[in-house]
Design a protein around this motif. Structure first.
Motif, mmCIF file in Angstrom:
data_model
loop_
_atom_site.group_PDB
_atom_site.id
_atom_site.type_symbol
_atom_site.label_atom_id
_atom_site.label_comp_id
_atom_site.label_asym_id
_atom_site.label_seq_id
_atom_site.Cartn_x
_atom_site.Cartn_y
_atom_site.Cartn_z
ATOM 1 N N LYS A 53 0.856 -1.183 0.000
ATOM 2 C CA LYS A 53 0.000 0.000 0.000
ATOM 3 C C LYS A 53 0.896 1.239 0.000
ATOM 4 O O LYS A 53 1.779 1.383 0.842
ATOM 5 N N LEU A 54 0.662 2.112 -0.950
ATOM 6 C CA LEU A 54 1.498 3.299 -1.112
ATOM 7 C C LEU A 54 0.806 4.540 -0.573
ATOM 8 O O LEU A 54 -0.427 4.618 -0.530
ATOM 9 N N ASN A 55 1.601 5.505 -0.184
ATOM 10 C CA ASN A 55 1.059 6.809 0.208
ATOM 11 C C ASN A 55 0.834 7.631 -1.048
ATOM 12 O O ASN A 55 1.787 8.059 -1.707
ATOM 13 N N LEU A 56 -0.423 7.844 -1.381
ATOM 14 C CA LEU A 56 -0.771 8.561 -2.604
ATOM 15 C C LEU A 56 -1.224 9.981 -2.264
ATOM 16 O O LEU A 56 -1.639 10.260 -1.137
ATOM 17 N N PRO A 57 -1.158 10.885 -3.244
ATOM 18 C CA PRO A 57 -1.487 12.300 -2.994
ATOM 19 C C PRO A 57 -2.986 12.590 -2.973
ATOM 20 O O PRO A 57 -3.402 13.703 -3.299
ATOM 21 N N GLY A 58 -3.809 11.600 -2.634
ATOM 22 C CA GLY A 58 -5.247 11.825 -2.573
ATOM 23 C C GLY A 58 -5.958 11.636 -3.895
ATOM 24 O O GLY A 58 -7.172 11.817 -3.991
ATOM 25 N N HIS A 59 -5.216 11.300 -4.921
ATOM 26 C CA HIS A 59 -5.845 11.039 -6.218
ATOM 27 C C HIS A 59 -4.954 10.122 -7.042
ATOM 28 O O HIS A 59 -3.768 9.983 -6.780
ATOM 29 N N ASP A 66 -4.406 3.235 -15.387
ATOM 30 C CA ASP A 66 -4.442 3.816 -14.048
ATOM 31 C C ASP A 66 -3.025 4.009 -13.521
ATOM 32 O O ASP A 66 -2.268 3.045 -13.376
ATOM 33 N N ILE A 67 -2.686 5.252 -13.224
ATOM 34 C CA ILE A 67 -1.343 5.604 -12.747
ATOM 35 C C ILE A 67 -1.462 6.557 -11.557
ATOM 36 O O ILE A 67 -2.367 7.388 -11.505
ATOM 37 N N ALA A 68 -0.555 6.407 -10.605
ATOM 38 C CA ALA A 68 -0.509 7.310 -9.454
ATOM 39 C C ALA A 68 0.918 7.788 -9.246
ATOM 40 O O ALA A 68 1.877 7.082 -9.552
ATOM 41 N N GLU A 69 1.045 8.989 -8.723
ATOM 42 C CA GLU A 69 2.353 9.548 -8.385
ATOM 43 C C GLU A 69 2.691 9.192 -6.936
ATOM 44 O O GLU A 69 1.837 9.278 -6.055
ATOM 45 N N THR A 70 3.938 8.798 -6.695
ATOM 46 C CA THR A 70 4.391 8.479 -5.347
ATOM 47 C C THR A 70 5.694 9.230 -5.074
ATOM 48 O O THR A 70 6.252 9.886 -5.963
ATOM 49 N N ASP A 71 6.193 9.095 -3.849
ATOM 50 C CA ASP A 71 7.456 9.746 -3.490
ATOM 51 C C ASP A 71 8.621 9.206 -4.310
ATOM 52 O O ASP A 71 9.641 9.885 -4.487
ATOM 53 N N ASN A 72 8.460 7.981 -4.827
ATOM 54 C CA ASN A 72 9.521 7.352 -5.618
ATOM 55 C C ASN A 72 9.232 7.364 -7.115
ATOM 56 O O ASN A 72 9.832 6.612 -7.871
ATOM 57 N N GLY A 73 8.304 8.218 -7.528
ATOM 58 C CA GLY A 73 7.975 8.315 -8.941
ATOM 59 C C GLY A 73 6.628 7.675 -9.249
ATOM 60 O O GLY A 73 6.003 7.051 -8.386
ATOM 61 N N PRO A 74 6.161 7.816 -10.477
ATOM 62 C CA PRO A 74 4.853 7.273 -10.852
ATOM 63 C C PRO A 74 4.865 5.750 -10.928
ATOM 64 O O PRO A 74 5.883 5.140 -11.261
ATOM 65 N N VAL A 75 3.715 5.143 -10.598
ATOM 66 C CA VAL A 75 3.541 3.696 -10.719
ATOM 67 C C VAL A 75 2.245 3.424 -11.463
ATOM 68 O O VAL A 75 1.295 4.212 -11.412
ATOM 69 N N CYS A 76 2.209 2.297 -12.142
ATOM 70 C CA CYS A 76 1.024 1.868 -12.887
ATOM 71 C C CYS A 76 0.289 0.791 -12.090
ATOM 72 O O CYS A 76 0.906 -0.178 -11.643
ATOM 73 N N PHE A 77 -1.005 0.974 -11.897
ATOM 74 C CA PHE A 77 -1.801 -0.032 -11.202
ATOM 75 C C PHE A 77 -2.382 -1.051 -12.177
ATOM 76 O O PHE A 77 -2.345 -2.246 -11.926
ATOM 77 N N PRO A 122 -1.001 15.272 -16.657
ATOM 78 C CA PRO A 122 0.211 14.519 -16.318
ATOM 79 C C PRO A 122 1.401 14.978 -17.137
ATOM 80 O O PRO A 122 1.245 15.476 -18.267
ATOM 81 N N ASN A 123 2.602 14.806 -16.575
ATOM 82 C CA ASN A 123 3.801 15.186 -17.320
ATOM 83 C C ASN A 123 4.135 14.139 -18.377
ATOM 84 O O ASN A 123 3.512 13.065 -18.445
ATOM 85 N N GLN A 124 5.123 14.422 -19.210
ATOM 86 C CA GLN A 124 5.444 13.552 -20.338
ATOM 87 C C GLN A 124 5.928 12.181 -19.872
ATOM 88 O O GLN A 124 5.661 11.166 -20.528
#
Length: 311
Positions: free
Chosen positions: A188-194, A256-267, A233-235
């Protein structure tokens, strides 16, 4: 002979009465004058004839079928329904997206393995049938999401924390296994609320919307109270989503993609792709764009066949 647009017969496999199914059928009817919403539960396949019929309509006589929804909920039964549509496809009917590609996506395991093979960044994931290995994954990851192999909109997903006792974790794991018979465990990752849904039509990027959580649920799905909003989203994220969806030959999808502290991840890459996020978040009529894409593809194939007829 090349059929005029108004002569094309394009059916929609979906849930009769549901907004996304009906809006797609509305667009087809507006552009072709033909309407056929197909409830896959009531389709009859006679492979000896061969015919596949629904309410007196032979699906093998349609020009094309767009698969909008195959079931209200995902289960292994969905694979059998897609096999029927794969047979319809073998009769010469164009099916969007291809059933063989959707089969690779409705099973979360297959989708994840395909993305991992392509080195698409994802949350740390452990897949196993061994309960002790599952316990170790929970303790290693700290907090995890258990995900059924067949589910949509976070249904059936469960959060487990390593702060609990081993006994309680094992009890929760066993209860999950008794129902689902497999452990799909994701950190479970800490996501920015979206998180974001990036839209692709024919492999081309169309735009992105955000699913913004309501602050009361661990996930941001609309099913759990989230709302749609515009996002840019950025490039790097667009390129990641493009590479992810390119692993599957889909006519229309969202990634579906989310931004995390370690960069974007794909769900995940969606097996079907929705329309409401694009409409409410971006003001885009992707149902209409999808139908235009299908009609153009059918016309191009008809023109090619007219120029180069089969022997």
């Amino acid at each position: 002979m090349i059929k005029a647009v108004e002569q094309l017969k394009i059916g929609v496999v979906g849930i009769p009465g549901k907004w996304s199914t009906e809006v797609l059928a509305d667009e087809i009817e507006a552009k072709t004058g033909f309407r056929c919403v197909i409830d896959i539960e009531k389709v009859v396949a006679d492979l000896s004839m061969p015919t596949v019929t629904y309410n007196g309509t032979c699906l093998c006589e349609l020009d094309a079928i767009i698969i909008k929804k195959i079931s209200q909920t995902y289960s292994p039964m969905v694979l059998d329904r897609l096999e029927i549509l794969r047979f319809v496809e073998s009769c010469g009917v164009k099916v969007y997206s291809k059933p063989c590609e959707i089969i690779r996506l409705v099973d979360r395991m297959s989708c994840t393995v395909s993305l991992a093979r392509a080195k698409i960044p994802m949350p740390k994931t452990v897949i196993t049938e061994d309960i002790n290995a599952a316990l170790n994954a929970v303790k290693d990851f700290g907090e995890v999401v258990l995900k059924p192999l067949f589910s949509t909109k976070a249904r059936g997903m469960q959060v487990i924390s390593s702060e609990q006792s081993d006994k309680k974790i094992l009890n929760e794991l066993q209860e999950f296994y008794d129902v689902h018979k497999f452990f799909y465990i994701q950190q479970k990752l800490n996501l920015p609320g979206h998180d974001m849904g990036l839209i692709f039509l024919g492999g081309e990027y169309q735009g992105a919307y955000a699913r913004v959580g309501n602050g009361e649920s661990w996930n941001t799905t609309i099913h759990s109270g989230g709302k749609y909003a515009e996002v840019c989203p950025n490039q790097e994220i667009i390129d990641m989503a493009r590479k992810a969806q390119a692993q599957f030959d889909l006519a229309y999808t969202t990634v579906d993609i989310a931004e995390t502290d370690n960069g974007p991840v794909c769900f995940e890459v969606s097996a079907f792709g929705g329309f409401k996020g694009a409409q409410e978040g971006l003001g885009l009529n992707m149902a209409g764009a999808y139908v235009d894409y299908v009609i153009a593809d059918l016309r191009a194939e008809q023109q090619s066949n007219a120029i180069n007829p089969a022997d």
